[in-house]
Design an enzyme around this catalytic site. Structure first.
Site, PDB file in Angstrom:
ATOM      1  N   THR A 161       8.677  -0.951   6.108  1.00 25.20           N
ATOM      2  CA  THR A 161       8.602  -1.736   7.339  1.00 25.20           C
ATOM      3  C   THR A 161       7.775  -0.864   8.276  1.00 25.20           C
ATOM      4  OG1 THR A 161      10.616  -0.789   8.281  1.00 25.20           O
ATOM      5  CG2 THR A 161      10.886  -2.826   7.035  1.00 25.20           C
ATOM      6  N   HIS A 162       6.931  -1.470   9.054  1.00 24.92           N
ATOM      7  CA  HIS A 162       6.010  -0.720   9.950  1.00 24.92           C
ATOM      8  C   HIS A 162       5.158   0.277   9.165  1.00 24.92           C
ATOM      9  CE1 HIS A 162       8.612  -2.289  13.197  1.00 24.92           C
ATOM     10  NE2 HIS A 162       9.588  -1.991  12.362  1.00 24.92           N
ATOM     11  N   SER A 283     -21.038   3.078  -4.400  1.00 29.95           N
ATOM     12  CA  SER A 283     -21.740   3.281  -3.138  1.00 29.95           C
ATOM     13  C   SER A 283     -23.172   3.693  -3.444  1.00 29.95           C
ATOM     14  CB  SER A 283     -21.026   4.375  -2.346  1.00 29.95           C
ATOM     15  OG  SER A 283     -21.945   5.097  -1.550  1.00 29.95           O
TER      16      SER A 283
END
Ligand code: ARG
Length: 463
Positions: A161-162, A283
């Protein structure tokens, strides 16, 4: 196309000057709505069959029109049809060609109908089938997610959570959360079918018609469940378009959330999953890179889905009843949303088949952040008849102690624990075991292994 009087737009008797080329360019929708050609032909056939049944046109004319329409269908399917912007949309393009093929009798096809009811009929038929195709893709998505879940019932990871470690959970339980969401997406699309199933054909321009038509007949022929009730509403509203766009948006949002999570988990900082080379790109400057571009594509596309929903809501909000040209944009918007979601679901399925959880790292991360603190508080309540709030405070003190000693909770000795809470016994140490923690959440819907297995089975049996 050959030169004859039908080479002109339909309204040249009334409108003497040619439409400006600029307006022809922007006002024509043929490049977009040509996609509805099959639906347009199917509904025209149903329409003329009804006109014949009602003795509004003759048997001969009906057959001629149907012959012509089928020929046109083949021409379009085989890329032999010449679409013309001058004829604005799919309806007039087809009607014009019908004149070329069968002659003047083609003029009977537009008896007791208007493009206003024609377009919504075509569009609803198309959306119904698009809805079913999306649901098939969702079905596959659910299946792939279930398979991954089945392999990972005992894969322990931190539940967040968070984005802070909260409580340990099974990776399968986390995946099953998305199964719930995708299943609701399916229901959401299915729920739209009821409104989509009302047949617009026969309301004509906006008032209905004085011809003795049988709307129940075309309803049945075209696979609708009933005719729409009000002619003005029928040609004016596009709430069925909004329903589709909203359903697409919610589904795209669900995909975006899981994509975002997988991006985070794939980061070097988290390293909780490994993406196979099939779903990464390199990349141009940094030779070591493997970037999760596909996941970023999925996250980004929710933006277009919302944009389309908002575009349509905004178009609709100021239009008086009934039909206005503004409405023509609905097709382009929906096609874009549909195509985007179809791509997203297919790409997401590709991702599901091409990543592996990094089980070791998941476990290691789950074993940090005092993640079993809540288990300790629950233990105190259950074994020492404490209120939860009191147990919470004692546990917080134990967490503080562990932090001070730079230890994990399961590294604390019973003697250290007893300093904070003397009634504790050796027995308490089991609550720090991650497997125990996960498997103890046996409440319905919780992350215990049995719960998860049952849920997977339930979904696997469902069709
Ligand atoms: N192409 C038009 C649309 O998609 C069909 C309806 C046209 N009706 C009209 N009155 N101009 O909206």
């Amino acid at each position: 196309m050959t030169k004859n009087k039908n080479n002109k737009t339909i309204w040249t008797t009334r409108i003497k000057k040619n439409t400006s080329t600029l307006f022809q360019k922007v006002g024509s929708s043929i490049d977009v709505d040509r996609r509805l050609y099959k639906e347009d032909i199917i509904s025209s056939i149903a329409h003329v069959e009804m006109l014949f049944k009602q003795k509004i046109i003759t048997f001969k004319i009906k057959n001629k029109i149907i012959y012509g329409l089928n020929k046109i269908k083949n021409e379009i399917s085989n890329n032999k049809f010449e679409f013309n912007k001058k004829y604005e949309d799919i309806h007039i393009n087809i009607e014009k060609r019908l004149f070329q093929i069968i002659g003047e009798e083609a003029g009977f096809v537009h008896t007791a109908r208007s493009r206003n009811d024609q377009i919504i009929t075509d569009f609803k038929i198309w959306i119904k089938s698009a809805t079913n195709k999306i649901n098939d893709l969702l079905e596959i998505t659910i299946k792939n997610t279930l398979n991954l879940a089945q392999d990972n019932v005992r894969t322990i990871m931190p539940g967040f959570t968070h984005l802070k470690n909260a409580q340990p959970i099974s990776f399968a339980h986390y995946l099953m959360a998305y199964v719930e969401m995708f299943n609701r997406d399916k229901k959401r699309f299915n729920n739209n079918l009821e409104n989509l199933n009302e047949n617009p054909l026969g309301v004509a321009a906006l008032t209905g018609t004085s011809f003795n038509i049988d709307r129940n007949y075309t309803t049945k022929k075209l696979g609708f469940s009933k005719p729409t009730n009000n002619s003005v509403d029928t040609v004016s509203d596009r709430d069925f378009v909004l329903d589709f766009l909203y359903s697409v948006s919610v589904c795209a949002m669900h995909i975006s959330r899981i994509a975002e999570e997988l991006i985070i988990w794939n980061s070097d900082a988290f390293n909780l999953i490994n993406l196979s080379d099939k779903v990464v790109t390199g990349s141009s400057i940094m030779p070591q890179k493997k970037n999760p571009d596909l996941l970023e594509y999925l996250r980004g596309k929710s933006g277009s889905a919302y944009g389309n929903l908002f575009a349509m809501l905004t178009i609709l909000k100021g239009i008086p009843l009934s039909y206005y040209k503004d409405l023509q944009d609905d097709k382009e918007i929906i096609f874009r949303s549909n195509d985007t979601l179809v791509n997203c679901l297919s790409v997401f399925n590709e991702v599901l088949r091409n990543f592996k959880p990094n089980k070791k790292q998941m476990l290691e991360l789950a074993n940090s952040g005092y993640i079993t603190a809540t288990d300790l508080a629950d233990y105190l309540v259950k074994n020492h008849s404490m209120s939860f709030r009191k147990a919470y405070q004692i546990t917080a003190n134990i967490v503080n102690l562990a932090e001070k000693k730079n230890k994990k909770l399961d590294q604390l000795k019973i003697s250290e624990l007893k300093k904070i809470e003397p009634i504790l016994t050796e027995d308490v140490l089991k609550v720090f075991d991650l497997n125990n923690s996960v498997n103890s959440k046996k409440s319905f819907g919780g992350t215990s292994f049995d719960n998860i297995k049952k849920m997977i089975m339930k979904y696997k049996k469902m069709k």
